[in-house]
Design an enzyme around this catalytic site. Structure first.
Site, short mmCIF file in Angstrom:
data_model
loop_
_atom_site.label_atom_id
_atom_site.label_comp_id
_atom_site.label_asym_id
_atom_site.label_seq_id
_atom_site.Cartn_x
_atom_site.Cartn_y
_atom_site.Cartn_z
N PRO A 1 47.46 -19.27 -6.21
CG PRO A 1 49.65 -19.68 -5.56
CD PRO A 1 48.61 -20.14 -6.51
CD GLU B 1 57.30 -25.71 -11.13
OE1 GLU B 1 57.67 -26.63 -10.38
OE2 GLU B 1 57.30 -24.51 -10.79
NE ARG C 1 32.34 -23.40 9.96
CZ ARG C 1 32.28 -23.88 11.21
NH1 ARG C 1 32.63 -25.13 11.45
NH2 ARG C 1 31.86 -23.13 12.20
CG ASP D 1 31.36 -19.98 12.01
OD1 ASP D 1 31.42 -20.56 10.93
OD2 ASP D 1 31.44 -20.53 13.12
N1 LIG Z 1 47.03 -19.88 -2.02
C1 LIG Z 1 46.34 -20.80 -2.70
O1 LIG Z 1 45.10 -20.83 -2.71
C2 LIG Z 1 47.13 -21.83 -3.47
C3 LIG Z 1 46.51 -22.57 -4.49
C4 LIG Z 1 47.27 -23.50 -5.21
C5 LIG Z 1 48.61 -23.65 -4.87
N2 LIG Z 1 49.44 -24.52 -5.54
C6 LIG Z 1 49.10 -25.18 -6.78
C7 LIG Z 1 48.87 -24.19 -7.91
C8 LIG Z 1 49.40 -24.88 -9.15
C9 LIG Z 1 50.34 -25.95 -8.69
C10 LIG Z 1 50.25 -26.05 -7.20
N3 LIG Z 1 49.18 -22.94 -3.87
C11 LIG Z 1 48.45 -22.05 -3.18
#
Ligand SMILES: NC(=O)c1ccc(NC2CCCC2)nc1
Length: 245
Positions: free
Chosen positions: A88, A115, A153, A168
């Protein structure tokens, strides 16, 4: 294009290449997927890949050695590749980012669980961090599969109709136009006359106008970024007049 995915759940990731467009692309050899499980590189009897976090706190952290060994095995098994960590915290993936990734011959995707991964792994092995959106899921596998689908794609030959990817949504920084198929009348609703006219130029113009109008209505921020040609300004004015905006 070859994807190497570092994951504790290889079967989960294999599924993305087993169906539909990507399944056919894999059969045609346009896309290749190789998975690498860090558990196979754990050296202790219990094949440990995670451990408790220094400093305390809930959950577990993925250990450096087994994951790093899996990444290095992947690196050694093919052409030089960029290592992408799905997180994230990463750079938000958009059309331009997907297009840039589609130009790589090979990508190594690192999927975290628990985590997350030990920070030293990022410093030692990760070239870029990518996010598919501002939310957390339980592992990097689904984001990796989303990314692989979006990238594949764009590869020549993957989509049947040569210019499908070009049409697209987001291809030109716009949302998609509406789509209709048989029957012509369903639930008392018909189909826009222009689509039945056989006038391909009129259809293309109508679709472009609809894409502009819908983008203006649903995602005006995209229009801000993109700007409009003079002809597109005119089309958008037609749309707004027609839709009584
Ligand atoms: N928004 C995303 O691209 C994303 C990527 C990995 C994740 N979770 C993973 C990251 C480390 C442990 C779980 N959540 C969300």
């Amino acid at each position: 294009m070859r994807f190497d995915v570092i994951t504790l759940f290889p079967d989960m990731v294999d599924a993305v290449m087993g169906h539909g467009v990507l399944g056919r692309a894999a059969e045609q050899g346009l896309v290749e997927l190789v998975t690498w499980n860090p558990r196979d590189y754990a050296t202790d009897r219990h094949r440990t890949v995670d451990d408790r976090p220094y400093g305390g706190g809930p959950g577990m952290v993925m250990k450096v050695e087994p994951v790093r060994a899996a990444i290095q095995a992947a690196r050694a098994a093919g052409e030089p590749a960029s290592v992408v960590y799905l997180t994230p915290e990463g750079q938000k993936l958009d059309g331009a980012g997907v297009a840039a990734l589609a130009d790589c011959g090979r990508i190594i995707l690192l999927c975290g669980r628990y985590e997350g991964i030990d920070e030293r792994l990022i410093e030692l092995e990760v070239d870029q961090e990518i996010s598919i959106g501002d939310y957390v899921v339980s592992g990097g596998e689904l984001p990796a599969m989303v990314m692989m689908d979006a990238v594949a794609r764009l590869l020549p030959g993957v989509l049947g109709h040569a210019d499908s990817a070009a049409q697209d949504a987001f291809a030109e920084g716009l949302l998609d136009c509406p789509h209709y198929t048989r029957p012509e009348v369903v639930a008392g609703q018909g189909v826009p006359d222009v689509l039945l006219s056989g006038d391909h130029q009129a259809v293309a113009r109508w679709r472009h106008r609809e894409a502009l109008g819908r983008t203006w209505r649903k995602r005006p921020d995209l229009l801000e970024q993109r700007g409009l040609s003079h002809e597109e300004q005119t089309l958008l004015e037609d749309y707004r007049r027609e839709q009584d905006y």
